[in-house]
Design an enzyme around this catalytic site. Structure first.
Site, PDB file in Angstrom:
ATOM      1  N   HIS A   4       0.862  -1.177   0.000  1.00 55.72           N
ATOM      2  CA  HIS A   4       0.000   0.000   0.000  1.00 55.72           C
ATOM      3  C   HIS A   4       0.898   1.227   0.000  1.00 55.72           C
ATOM      4  O   HIS A   4       1.487   1.581   1.016  1.00 55.72           O
ATOM      5  CB  HIS A   4      -0.920  -0.010   1.222  1.00 55.72           C
ATOM      6  CG  HIS A   4      -1.818   1.175   1.286  1.00 55.72           C
ATOM      7  ND1 HIS A   4      -2.162   1.779   2.469  1.00 55.72           N
ATOM      8  CD2 HIS A   4      -2.462   1.865   0.306  1.00 55.72           C
ATOM      9  CE1 HIS A   4      -2.963   2.797   2.217  1.00 55.72           C
ATOM     10  NE2 HIS A   4      -3.160   2.871   0.922  1.00 55.72           N
ATOM     11  N   ASN A   7       0.026   8.332  -1.175  1.00 59.60           N
ATOM     12  CA  ASN A   7      -0.080   9.275  -2.281  1.00 59.60           C
ATOM     13  C   ASN A   7       0.410  10.655  -1.841  1.00 59.60           C
ATOM     14  O   ASN A   7       0.059  11.082  -0.743  1.00 59.60           O
ATOM     15  CB  ASN A   7      -1.553   9.340  -2.715  1.00 59.60           C
ATOM     16  CG  ASN A   7      -1.768  10.161  -3.946  1.00 59.60           C
ATOM     17  OD1 ASN A   7      -0.915  10.221  -4.806  1.00 59.60           O
ATOM     18  ND2 ASN A   7      -2.920  10.791  -4.029  1.00 59.60           N
ATOM     19  N   ASN A  54      -4.674   4.381   6.912  1.00 61.06           N
ATOM     20  CA  ASN A  54      -6.039   4.824   6.630  1.00 61.06           C
ATOM     21  C   ASN A  54      -7.007   4.502   7.758  1.00 61.06           C
ATOM     22  O   ASN A  54      -7.985   5.216   7.956  1.00 61.06           O
ATOM     23  CB  ASN A  54      -6.537   4.237   5.316  1.00 61.06           C
ATOM     24  CG  ASN A  54      -5.928   4.936   4.126  1.00 61.06           C
ATOM     25  OD1 ASN A  54      -5.420   6.039   4.226  1.00 61.06           O
ATOM     26  ND2 ASN A  54      -5.967   4.269   2.987  1.00 61.06           N
TER      27      ASN A  54
END
Length: 137
Positions: A4, A7, A54
């Site tokens: 993962h 960004n 997240n």
């Protein structure tokens, strides 16, 4: 075995390594070395909804949206409070805009579906914003 990337990938230093149920140690080590050769630092996460970053970050963003929605503070006040009070480089609403409200909503939906008794549902206002941005007026 999953990777993962954060960004924007060229800027962010972290890659979460997610072990699958059948991931052996040789595969995990090879993937870790690959990520390190890309100049990334790694953390290992078990395969749970939203992994580590997240799972912690997006509920905070969701709470910032609730805080705005309920009129507790303005966008500027909320973002400045977290930048100055928690030493975050971006405020949560600024970050949500950068990530994309549609992406934040999708992650909150994953958290809600995967951990229903542990997460607040995605804010309806975000869904409305998402629909208006993606579907037009």
């Amino acid at each position: 075995m999953g990777l993962h990337f954060m960004n924007p990938v060229p800027v962010m230093k972290l890659v979460e390594l997610i072990r699958g149920i059948a991931t052996d140690e040789a595969t995990f080590a090879a993937v870790r070395i690959f990520a390190e050769k890309l100049g990334k630092q790694t953390v290992s996460s078990e395969d749970f909804p939203a992994f580590i970053v997240n799972r912690i970050l997006v509920p905070m963003i969701n709470e910032a949206i609730y805080t705005l929605y309920e009129g507790v503070g303005t966008v500027r006040a909320i973002d400045n409070a977290l930048k100055l009070g928690a030493n975050h480089p971006l405020g949560p609403l600024e970050l949500a805009d950068f990530i994309g409200l549609d992406t934040c909503l999708a992650i909150m939906t994953v958290l809600h579906d995967g951990l229903a008794d542990n997460q607040v549902p995605a804010l309806p206002a975000v869904g409305e914003i998402r629909r208006s941005r993606l579907d037009g007026p």
